[in-house]
Write an enzyme that holds these catalytic residues in place. Sequence first.
Site, PDB file in Angstrom:
ATOM      1  N   ASP A  53       0.816  -1.205   0.000  1.00 12.57           N
ATOM      2  CA  ASP A  53       0.000   0.000   0.000  1.00 12.57           C
ATOM      3  C   ASP A  53       0.857   1.267   0.000  1.00 12.57           C
ATOM      4  O   ASP A  53       1.652   1.484   0.918  1.00 12.57           O
ATOM      5  CB  ASP A  53      -0.897  -0.014   1.250  1.00 12.57           C
ATOM      6  CG  ASP A  53      -2.158   0.787   1.064  1.00 12.57           C
ATOM      7  OD1 ASP A  53      -2.168   1.684   0.206  1.00 12.57           O
ATOM      8  OD2 ASP A  53      -3.141   0.513   1.768  1.00 12.57           O
ATOM      9  N   ASP A  54       0.701   2.079  -1.035  1.00 12.94           N
ATOM     10  CA  ASP A  54       1.338   3.400  -1.100  1.00 12.94           C
ATOM     11  C   ASP A  54       2.866   3.369  -1.226  1.00 12.94           C
ATOM     12  O   ASP A  54       3.524   4.338  -0.867  1.00 12.94           O
ATOM     13  CB  ASP A  54       0.965   4.243   0.124  1.00 12.94           C
ATOM     14  CG  ASP A  54      -0.451   4.775   0.070  1.00 12.94           C
ATOM     15  OD1 ASP A  54      -1.206   4.350  -0.815  1.00 12.94           O
ATOM     16  OD2 ASP A  54      -0.813   5.604   0.924  1.00 12.94           O
TER      17      ASP A  54
ATOM     18  N   HIS B  64     -10.702  -3.219   1.491  1.00 18.37           N
ATOM     19  CA  HIS B  64     -11.010  -1.874   0.977  1.00 18.37           C
ATOM     20  C   HIS B  64     -11.815  -1.888  -0.319  1.00 18.37           C
ATOM     21  O   HIS B  64     -11.612  -1.079  -1.216  1.00 18.37           O
ATOM     22  CB  HIS B  64      -9.720  -1.059   0.781  1.00 18.37           C
ATOM     23  CG  HIS B  64      -9.979   0.418   0.840  1.00 18.37           C
ATOM     24  ND1 HIS B  64      -9.043   1.370   0.506  1.00 18.37           N
ATOM     25  CD2 HIS B  64     -11.089   1.113   1.210  1.00 18.37           C
ATOM     26  CE1 HIS B  64      -9.544   2.573   0.652  1.00 18.37           C
ATOM     27  NE2 HIS B  64     -10.791   2.444   1.083  1.00 18.37           N
TER      28      HIS B  64
ATOM     29  N   CYS C  70      -6.377   3.499  -3.755  1.00 19.16           N
ATOM     30  CA  CYS C  70      -6.522   2.119  -3.266  1.00 19.16           C
ATOM     31  C   CYS C  70      -7.671   1.352  -3.911  1.00 19.16           C
ATOM     32  O   CYS C  70      -7.460   0.332  -4.568  1.00 19.16           O
ATOM     33  CB  CYS C  70      -6.734   2.124  -1.754  1.00 19.16           C
ATOM     34  SG  CYS C  70      -5.419   2.916  -0.818  1.00 19.16           S
TER      35      CYS C  70
ATOM     36  N   HIS D 135       1.147   2.380   4.133  1.00 23.73           N
ATOM     37  CA  HIS D 135       0.162   3.456   4.245  1.00 23.73           C
ATOM     38  C   HIS D 135       0.278   4.112   5.624  1.00 23.73           C
ATOM     39  O   HIS D 135       0.648   3.473   6.595  1.00 23.73           O
ATOM     40  CB  HIS D 135      -1.242   2.851   4.059  1.00 23.73           C
ATOM     41  CG  HIS D 135      -2.321   3.843   3.781  1.00 23.73           C
ATOM     42  ND1 HIS D 135      -2.764   4.755   4.715  1.00 23.73           N
ATOM     43  CD2 HIS D 135      -3.077   4.045   2.668  1.00 23.73           C
ATOM     44  CE1 HIS D 135      -3.730   5.479   4.193  1.00 23.73           C
ATOM     45  NE2 HIS D 135      -3.945   5.069   2.941  1.00 23.73           N
TER      46      HIS D 135
ATOM     47  N   ASP E  17      -0.116  -0.624  -4.921  1.00 25.33           N
ATOM     48  CA  ASP E  17      -1.466  -0.295  -5.405  1.00 25.33           C
ATOM     49  C   ASP E  17      -1.561   1.086  -6.026  1.00 25.33           C
ATOM     50  O   ASP E  17      -2.476   1.371  -6.778  1.00 25.33           O
ATOM     51  CB  ASP E  17      -2.498  -0.444  -4.281  1.00 25.33           C
ATOM     52  CG  ASP E  17      -2.315   0.574  -3.166  1.00 25.33           C
ATOM     53  OD1 ASP E  17      -1.217   1.170  -3.052  1.00 25.33           O
ATOM     54  OD2 ASP E  17      -3.260   0.775  -2.373  1.00 25.33           O
TER      55      ASP E  17
END
Length: 605
Positions: free
Chosen positions: A52-53, A185, A90, A277, A335
């Site tokens: 994530d990120d 999510h 996301c 994240h 992502d």
Amino acid sequence: MSLPWAPAALLLGFAVAQTWSVQVSWDKWQRRRDNEFDAPSSRPHIVFILVDDQGFRDVGYHGAEIKTPTLDRLAAQGVKLENYYVQPLCSPSRSQLMTGRYRPRRAAPRRAWLRYTLSSLWIRHQHTVIYSYNVIEAKRYQIHTGLQHSIIRATQPNCLPLENVTLPQKLKQAGYSTHMVGKWHLGFYKRGCLPTQRGFDTFFGSLLGSGDYYSHYKCEGAGMCGYDLYEGEEAAWEQDRGLYSTVMLTRKAINILARHDPRRQPLFLYLAYQAVHSPLQVPARYLDRYKGIPNPHRRKYAAMVSCLDEAIHNLTVALKRYGYYDNTVLVYSSDNGGQPLAGGSNWPLRGSKATYWEGGIRAVGFVHSPLLVNKGTKCRSLVHITDWFPTLVTLGEGTIDEDLNLDGYDVWEAISEGRPSPRQDILHNIDPIYIKAKNGSWKAGYGIWNTAIQAALRVGHWKLLTGVPGYSDWVPPQTFSNQRLSNRWHNERIRWDRGKSIWLFNITADPYERVDLSQRYPHVVKKMLMRLAQYNRTAVPVRYPSKDLRSNPQYNGGVWGPWYKDERERQEEYERLSNLLTNHLGKRGWKRKTKNAKLKRKVED
């Protein structure tokens, strides 16, 4: 007299022989089937790691100061995806990974196609060469699942559309054991949206987009806070032992590997880490490695990436220990782009997470597998996150139904053997409800497209952006430090694009998007605007409902979870409660009768 019976005898002998032949064939088929059932599965195990990120530069092999020995080694021994794209946020990326599509199919109306044909003729009249299209092409490439605007919020009655077939569902049909660990999510407002209802045999992780790495609590606005850790379809209170999220998820994934028999059934493991994240949280021992980084956000972020790298090392060790590795395809992907304000870096790419500049959509990605033909290479072919659906389903010997109308392509040969990718273009997005560009207009779009609308399109070497693409600076690592940096390249801000609403770049020659070519090549701009208009005609409405106050965790035992019940679910709940009440009253009546009978016998005695 015996002669007439000769054909009958022969016929009887032939029938017996055929019966025996059929019996032998049946026995052989039965043994073969039993042997196939007992034989080890030849289909590859699939492990998909989604982080994530993580920014484009936040990995060692892209020049980061962050130490990622495991990722560097896995990528070096596999195939690095150096022209790999995802979505800038996301939920859109995850939805396209799960479905391989941008949106459900809706055929273009004939009138829309006629308008397209007439406008094509108008451009020909302007002596401009256009792409050749036909009716099939005009409605083949679908762009959205209705999630084209922002992410799915915790308080919204929204989720990945239930009519979409998912990647785990297709692999499950092909005989795979399917497991998800990590961040979902993709919505949870009703039970049918949960991972275990969308194709996963098991699920352990979080439903929201972010939360505390230790307590697993998340607040959405004032007074709406709740717990977000699930096992299956229930809150995992008993599993919460204060473990750091990255460590906890890795242990859960390894536990799945340990319990499954890799020789009997292929496994699909979707491991979607919460890291890296925000909030920026990490065990102290990882921070010690980065004392030399002055920016506190970057220092914590680097430590989180190191912890993630160690977790993936532990996972790969487990793949070897439990007998998976030699027949496993491991895919690693971020992502979306990194967020510089939260420590991430996309340098030297332009922009950041949530933007349609390369820094928001060009991702870290690689494939590692002993099954690759050409290992230790780089794949520079165009690959998009929607391509994993058909690629992995085909690898798993699943079926791709024609009515799925996938936007993704099977890119395994491009990755494994270095062949040309079947993908030549990517519609990054069209968001009709995002902030409109003040200077955008139909005139600026040559009467073909309203450039006030946020959109981004890649065709071959060319990339077109319209509207407001998002934060557009080039942000080198550690820009946001406590000390003032004097070098211009450490604080590069470009003002010349203010007031613009259309850009054109040759991404192959200019991957950093420094030279806008929209004025130099108006004929290319017109071609791409035509394609944008064509895609937009088949758009479905945006799914972005208003906040639902019933989502408040205080109405659900302090847990974020499904709150909406449709008519069928309400009826089932009513029947269940009625049965409970009936049983309860029945037991009470039976106890009362028994008690009265005993009293009666006492009196009679």
